[in-house]
Design an enzyme around this catalytic site. Sequence first.
Site, PDB file in Angstrom:
ATOM      1  N   ASP A 186       0.824  -1.202   0.000  1.00 39.20           N
ATOM      2  CA  ASP A 186       0.000   0.000   0.000  1.00 39.20           C
ATOM      3  C   ASP A 186       0.863   1.259   0.000  1.00 39.20           C
ATOM      4  O   ASP A 186       0.342   2.377  -0.093  1.00 39.20           O
ATOM      5  CB  ASP A 186      -0.994  -0.002   1.158  1.00 39.20           C
ATOM      6  CG  ASP A 186      -0.331  -0.021   2.529  1.00 39.20           C
ATOM      7  OD1 ASP A 186       0.903  -0.105   2.610  1.00 39.20           O
ATOM      8  OD2 ASP A 186      -1.072   0.038   3.539  1.00 39.20           O
ATOM      9  N   SER A 187       2.180   1.065   0.036  1.00 41.63           N
ATOM     10  CA  SER A 187       3.110   2.171  -0.186  1.00 41.63           C
ATOM     11  C   SER A 187       2.889   2.820  -1.540  1.00 41.63           C
ATOM     12  O   SER A 187       3.365   3.935  -1.791  1.00 41.63           O
ATOM     13  CB  SER A 187       4.563   1.685  -0.074  1.00 41.63           C
ATOM     14  OG  SER A 187       4.777   0.535  -0.875  1.00 41.63           O
ATOM     15  N   ASP A 192      -0.777  -6.232   0.281  1.00 43.69           N
ATOM     16  CA  ASP A 192      -1.231  -5.578   1.510  1.00 43.69           C
ATOM     17  C   ASP A 192      -2.744  -5.462   1.580  1.00 43.69           C
ATOM     18  O   ASP A 192      -3.399  -5.117   0.584  1.00 43.69           O
ATOM     19  CB  ASP A 192      -0.666  -4.154   1.594  1.00 43.69           C
ATOM     20  CG  ASP A 192       0.709  -4.099   2.218  1.00 43.69           C
ATOM     21  OD1 ASP A 192       1.077  -5.030   2.942  1.00 43.69           O
ATOM     22  OD2 ASP A 192       1.415  -3.101   1.974  1.00 43.69           O
ATOM     23  N   LYS A 217      -0.799  -9.600   3.496  1.00 42.26           N
ATOM     24  CA  LYS A 217      -0.126  -8.920   4.616  1.00 42.26           C
ATOM     25  C   LYS A 217      -1.075  -7.954   5.312  1.00 42.26           C
ATOM     26  O   LYS A 217      -1.816  -7.229   4.653  1.00 42.26           O
ATOM     27  CB  LYS A 217       1.113  -8.163   4.136  1.00 42.26           C
ATOM     28  CG  LYS A 217       1.914  -7.521   5.286  1.00 42.26           C
ATOM     29  CD  LYS A 217       3.280  -7.045   4.820  1.00 42.26           C
ATOM     30  CE  LYS A 217       3.236  -5.726   4.098  1.00 42.26           C
ATOM     31  NZ  LYS A 217       2.808  -4.605   4.989  1.00 42.26           N
ATOM     32  N   GLU A 252       9.611  -3.880  10.780  1.00 43.73           N
ATOM     33  CA  GLU A 252      10.003  -2.614  10.157  1.00 43.73           C
ATOM     34  C   GLU A 252      10.530  -1.628  11.189  1.00 43.73           C
ATOM     35  O   GLU A 252       9.888  -1.364  12.210  1.00 43.73           O
ATOM     36  CB  GLU A 252       8.827  -1.973   9.409  1.00 43.73           C
ATOM     37  CG  GLU A 252       9.212  -0.661   8.739  1.00 43.73           C
ATOM     38  CD  GLU A 252       8.175  -0.130   7.775  1.00 43.73           C
ATOM     39  OE1 GLU A 252       8.406   0.947   7.198  1.00 43.73           O
ATOM     40  OE2 GLU A 252       7.134  -0.792   7.594  1.00 43.73           O
TER      41      GLU A 252
END
Length: 261
Positions: free
Chosen positions: A44-45, A83, A112, A181
Amino acid sequence: MHKKISRWVKDKQQGRKRALVTAYDYPMARFAAAAGLHGVLVGDSLGMVVCGDQDTLNVTLEQMCYHTRMVQRGAGDCLVFADLPFGSYEKSPEQAWESAGALLRAGADVIKLEGGAEMAATVAFCAERGINICAHIGLTPQRVRQWGSFQRQGTSDAGAQRLQHEASVLSAAGARFVVLEAVPDVVAARISREIEAVTIGIGAGPDTDAQVLVAHDLLGLEVESPPFARRYLEAGQQMQDALAHYVEDVSNGQFPPRRAH
């Protein structure tokens, strides 16, 4: 177990590292597969690096399915992660299962989701119904407005213990992968040794089972990259130079060339 996932598990047991990169379309997935990447993440970045938003919160499930379909077509032997975007899974395990199903139908192998121990019941619900889940703890970008900034996690003793507990609970619930992360190297190393799930690090040091980077950071397509990301290429500048050269050639009458009739 999914054949591709079983190879990841075997590599964890034997200490072999795996590499992933984000991909948002067919060309990037095709390049990643040809380069020998083991996995691609439809992150989703894309809300930030493709759409230009300040965070990931505006990305929709429809967008994620659209990009996953493109990536799957070019991914080859890469394991395809996708995602669940903000708002598509937090309400209930049933909501998460339905949203995950949409991504599976779009071509994802692994789904994810972000969140710690509070997501264990959701992970278990999905895993028991045949969905391969990747959990995501540490810095969770979907909660950036809660944190106030993209800040490292687990830097205190209490924070480190919380991350270790969350990773253990999520792995026990059935998560096959756990993204770590922006956490201290020593914490990520300890978690990687202790849990059964395959750990994927981003800004978490060299001792996780696998690494993932945002392709736009790796390729130098962003003006600035996080401190943990290595820029292997300055493709952004090269693209800008090429486009400027094109403008110059058109302005000077050098392109297109004249053809004799």
